[in-house]
Design a protein around this motif. Structure first.
Motif, PDB file in Angstrom:
ATOM      1  N   THR A 502       0.839  -1.201   0.000  1.00  0.00           N
ATOM      2  CA  THR A 502       0.000   0.000   0.000  1.00  0.00           C
ATOM      3  C   THR A 502       0.869   1.244   0.000  1.00  0.00           C
ATOM      4  N   LEU A 503       1.851   1.266   0.899  1.00  0.00           N
ATOM      5  CA  LEU A 503       2.757   2.412   0.989  1.00  0.00           C
ATOM      6  C   LEU A 503       3.565   2.592  -0.291  1.00  0.00           C
ATOM      7  N   VAL A 504       4.133   1.492  -0.780  1.00  0.00           N
ATOM      8  CA  VAL A 504       5.019   1.580  -1.940  1.00  0.00           C
ATOM      9  C   VAL A 504       4.244   1.935  -3.208  1.00  0.00           C
ATOM     10  N   TYR A 717      11.189   1.958  -1.046  1.00  0.00           N
ATOM     11  CA  TYR A 717      11.503   0.611  -1.510  1.00  0.00           C
ATOM     12  C   TYR A 717      12.309  -0.143  -0.452  1.00  0.00           C
ATOM     13  N   GLY A 718      13.091   0.593   0.332  1.00  0.00           N
ATOM     14  CA  GLY A 718      13.755  -0.038   1.471  1.00  0.00           C
ATOM     15  C   GLY A 718      12.748  -0.548   2.479  1.00  0.00           C
ATOM     16  N   LEU A 719      11.684   0.252   2.712  1.00  0.00           N
ATOM     17  CA  LEU A 719      10.611  -0.194   3.603  1.00  0.00           C
ATOM     18  C   LEU A 719       9.929  -1.437   3.039  1.00  0.00           C
ATOM     19  N   LEU A 720       9.756  -1.477   1.712  1.00  0.00           N
ATOM     20  CA  LEU A 720       9.159  -2.651   1.095  1.00  0.00           C
ATOM     21  C   LEU A 720      10.015  -3.883   1.367  1.00  0.00           C
ATOM     22  N   GLY A 721      11.345  -3.712   1.275  1.00  0.00           N
ATOM     23  CA  GLY A 721      12.235  -4.831   1.566  1.00  0.00           C
ATOM     24  C   GLY A 721      12.028  -5.358   2.977  1.00  0.00           C
TER      25      GLY A 721
END
Length: 843
Positions: A502-504, A717-721
């Motif tokens: 959702t965030l990404v 994208y770091g958060l997605l990781g």
């Protein structure tokens, strides 16, 4: 009950491992962030205190751009008067600005904003207290400079070498007189520091005979506070003065404020990890409780109360949280050490100092880890305690009652509906208020969707199932049925991935939309082949602008010089431009009049500004310049508002007459033959191959405007990781427990002909179905939020059109599938290796 809880933890070590890992990651980021920022803060505080250790009083004076009659700084007379006060041992007056030094390949050492230049200010003994010279000495002639040791090493410079130095004009050459060490913050940030002779520095950065600031060293026995009072009596009223200790404290506060942004980013990683981890923890304890339903019912039957059952589950969670917090704290300290090493590796030097592990990181680690785990386990524990003993003994898997499902779905629908209403209303409202409404609506909608996600799993997976059946036959059919067998478990597992996506997806939609608008804006409005700027963001000098105009092949040059005019009682920003050339470098749509009127001493006004002030072509308006001078100007043209010029345009010659130091951040250049390597080289040569000046073509301009968006996307994208890592743990946990529960069923499937390969495929496809389901929910919600946020600023972004980045969305779906495949490796192998006879006999 505590002994029972401890026994259960020890009996389910492997199953609780995933929960420990999820909590550990979140705790590691929280504690690591706090340790890292505390360490940096203490190091910079110590450096600041050391830098001002000998400073009793510091005086600053900067020119007032609105008053041309005011002195531009502290005069030599002011400095001499301060030096003559009782109790003053010495004074060190300074003036400074941008100065860049290239390495042997002509590349700028440092990152622009951290490249500084100042004057060498020796005392009576010929030494400058701020710098310790490792070799040579300070500059004493106009053709000499001194350089900090780190920059000298990077450029391979030695005393006596000729060094090219870039300021805000063409490059000049100097002889290196000395190399010094310093605690200056710019150098510690990976930049450079150049010392000039005082007269040279004054001419470069201010005005001959004037300084921007000075520091006072007290004689033995003199009190800084009393000395401050005496200094204030002799310096100009416009100057500010404070003790060295006060200045050091202020700089320390500024450093902490600057570290706050980094702190928030890192804590954002931790928050995402913990928030996603809550679902994994709740899922784990829900399944553990479900598998022990008969055991818990028996304990109820022999006298255990509901509270005791709930407390036993919470005790298990507390023990798991304690272990995870302990390991997470240790990892957090290691993370802080790694971050510090990484900064040093990127030349972002941190002052010397030990690692600071205060009470805050320790308390936060255990408070966050234990409380988050117990909070996530409370609902499964409460639910287990409410199951009647007789009902629990009759069924291993207690199904949710119709009443509870209706209540859950009603609450979820209410939250979602309220959130959607706020988001849509905020999109229509626009501006900061609209974005605040969208933020609140996004939170409510996310909570509502998470509550509803078990209900959503059936219809969404039903759409995906035919594809799997068509491709994989019976394995695909069984995988689809297994994925919806326990909707709550499937929903909780998919929620982890849905939150991250959702965030990404939301920010990817915003980034693609803004990037496309910026591309269109630069192509449509910039006719120039190049935009020339200072790497430091400072103003280009008049000398540099003149050199550009004389470069071979140049057909038009127009600066965008910053200024301001007071029109009808309020100031409005103005761009000083070159008449006749501005039309050749920018594509400005003229609504009325002609831009040729700029050459006749008239002004051009943006349409919105003209409408707001009731102006039209031919009107003569009284104006006041920044130096308080008054005059009258005629409106010669009205143009559509542009992002590349101010609301008012005026001939730069007119505005220069009222500016002490013209500020020109960018210059647009058009050339014969358009943008080419040869033309770019010609401009660079005209500027003396100045490494501090950047020559940007259209692509570079687009990248410069889109840089902050791309940086934000990289962080997300770091958060997605992080979300993917925890999502993998969640799917592994879910599948492992699902396989354990279905041992008898899997054994029966094996007995009637389903071979090991198909069993593995069934478990893998089940993981892929769950992961793709979470991705679909997250992508859909993220795209909706991206649209809503875009609506709030579309009026201020010319050429705004919603763009859905289908390529990135496809990548997100593929990543979700890979998450499922990776997470299923161990559970699928375990399922395929079950002994069918032993599994069939499993109770």
């Amino acid at each position: 009950m505590f002994r029972t809880a401890l026994r259960n933890v020890l009996a389910h070590k492997a199953r609780l491992l995933m929960t420990v890992l999820a909590v550990m990651l979140g705790v590691a980021f929280v504690s690591g962030t706090l340790v890292f920022t505390d360490t940096l803060s203490q190091a910079f505080r110590n450096q600041s205190a050391k830098s001002y250790d000998d400073v009793a009083v510091a005086v600053e004076m900067h020119p007032n751009p609105e008053d041309a009659r005011q002195a531009p700084g502290l005069s030599q007379k002011d400095v001499d008067e301060v030096a003559g006060l009782d109790g003053v041992a010495s004074v060190a007056p300074r003036v400074g600005g941008f100065a860049g030094v290239p390495d042997k390949n002509g590349k700028l050492i440092g990152v622009g904003w951290s490249n500084k230049g100042t004057n060498f200010a020796p005392g009576k003994d010929g030494k400058d207290r701020a710098y310790d010279f490792a070799s040579g000495g300070g500059p004493v002639r106009a053709d000499q400079i001194a350089l900090d040791r780190a920059s000298a090493d990077k450029g391979d410079y030695k005393v006596g070498d000729t060094v090219r130095v870039a300021t805000n004009g063409p490059v000049k050459e100097y002889v290196l007189s000395g190399v010094f060490t310093t605690e200056d913050g710019a150098v510690n940030a990976g930049g450079s520091l150049v010392l000039f002779d005082t007269a040279v520095a004054q001419k470069l950065y201010l005005k001959p005979g004037y300084f921007q600031d000075l520091t006072v060293t007290a004689a033995p026995g003199a009190q800084p506070d009393k000395l401050l009072d005496e200094v204030l009596k002799v310096v100009p009223k416009q100057a500010t003065a404070q003790t060295g200790q006060a200045l050091a404290d202020r700089q320390a506060e500024d450093i902490e404020a600057g570290l706050g942004a980094l702190n928030q980013v890192l804590l954002g990683f931790a928050g995402i990890a913990l928030f996603v981890g809550v679902f994994l923890i709740a899922n784990t304890f829900t399944m553990l409780v479900a598998q022990r339903t008969k055991e818990l019912a028996l304990m109820r039957a022999v006298g255990a109360s509901r509270r005791q059952i709930t407390r036993s589950v919470l005790a298990e969670a507390g023990l798991v949280g304690l272990v995870a917090s302990t390991v997470g704290l240790v990892l957090g300290v290691g993370l802080a050490v790694a971050l510090r090493s990484a900064m040093n590796a990127f030349d972002l030097k941190i002052p010397a100092g030990g690692l600071v592990v205060g009470p805050a990181p320790v308390v936060s680690a255990f408070a966050v880890g234990v409380l988050i785990t117990m909070l996530a386990a409370w609902l499964p524990g409460r639910r287990a305690a409410k199951i009647p003993p007789v009902a629990a003994m009759n069924s291993v898997h207690a199904t949710a009652s119709t009443k509870s499902l209706v209540l859950r779905n009603s609450v979820g629908a209410a939250f979602t509906a309220l959130g959607v209403v706020l988001i849509v209303f905020g999109a229509g409202q626009g501006g900061d208020e609209g974005r605040m409404l969208i933020a609140g609506g996004a939170f409510l909608t996310l909570i509502g969707v998470i509550v509803l996600i078990p209900m959503l799993s059936r219809p969404v997976i039903a759409l995906i199932r035919p594809l799997f059946v068509g491709l994989f036959g019976i394995s695909g059919k069984l995988a689809g049925l297994n994925a919806v067998r326990n909707p709550r478990r499937t929903g909780a597992t998919a929620s982890a991935l849905a939150i991250g996506l959702t965030l990404v997806t939301g920010l990817s939609v915003i980034g693609a939309t803004v990037g496309t608008a910026i591309d269109k804006m630069t192509v449509d409005q910039i006719k120039a082949d190049y935009m020339v700027t200072m790497a430091s963001g400072d103003s280009l000098s008049e000398e540099a602008i003149a050199a550009l105009a004389k470069a071979p092949g140049v057909t038009a040059v127009s600066p965008q010089q910053a200024g301001a005019l007071e029109i009808k009682g309020s100031f409005v920003s103005a761009s000083g431009v070159t008449p006749g050339d501005i039309e050749k470098v920018l594509n400005l749509h003229v609504v009325n009049g002609s831009l040729a009127s700029l050459g006749q001493g008239q002004i051009a006004i943006a349409d919105r500004t003209a409408e707001k002030r009731g102006l039209k072509v031919g009107d003569t308006v009284p104006v006041e310049y920044m130096d308080k001078a008054k005059g009258k100007l005629t409106v010669g043209a009205i143009y559509e508002e542009s992002e590349f010029v101010s609301p008012v345009m005026i001939d730069r010659k007119l505005i220069n007459a009222h500016e002490q130091q013209p500020y020109t951040r960018e210059v647009y250049v058009a050339m014969d033959g358009g943008a080419s390597a040869a033309n770019a080289e010609a401009l660079s040569k005209a500027m003396g191959d100045n490494p501090g000046i950047t020559v940007m073509n259209h692509k570079d301009i687009r990248d410069a405007f889109g840089g902050p968006i791309n940086m934000l996307l990289n962080i997300v994208y770091g958060l997605l990781g992080m979300a993917l890592i925890i999502a993998v743990l969640g799917v592994v946990n879910t599948l492992a427990m699902s396989v354990f529960e279905r041992q008898q069923e899997i054994g029966m499937l094996r007995a009637i002909g389903l071979d090991r390969r198909r069993v593995k495929r069934m478990v893998r496809l089940e993981a892929v179905v769950i992961s793709v389901f979470g991705a679909v929910v997250g992508i859909g919600l993220g795209a909706f939020l991206g649209w809503a946020i875009g609506e709030t600023f579309k009026s201020s972004l010319p050429g705004y059109v919603l763009v859905l980045p289908w390529e990135r969305i496809g990548v997100f779906l593929v990543l979700a599938g890979l998450v499922g495949v990776l997470a299923s490796l161990w559970p699928a192998r375990s399922a395929a290796r079950l002994n069918m006879l032993a599994a069939i006999k499993t109770e």
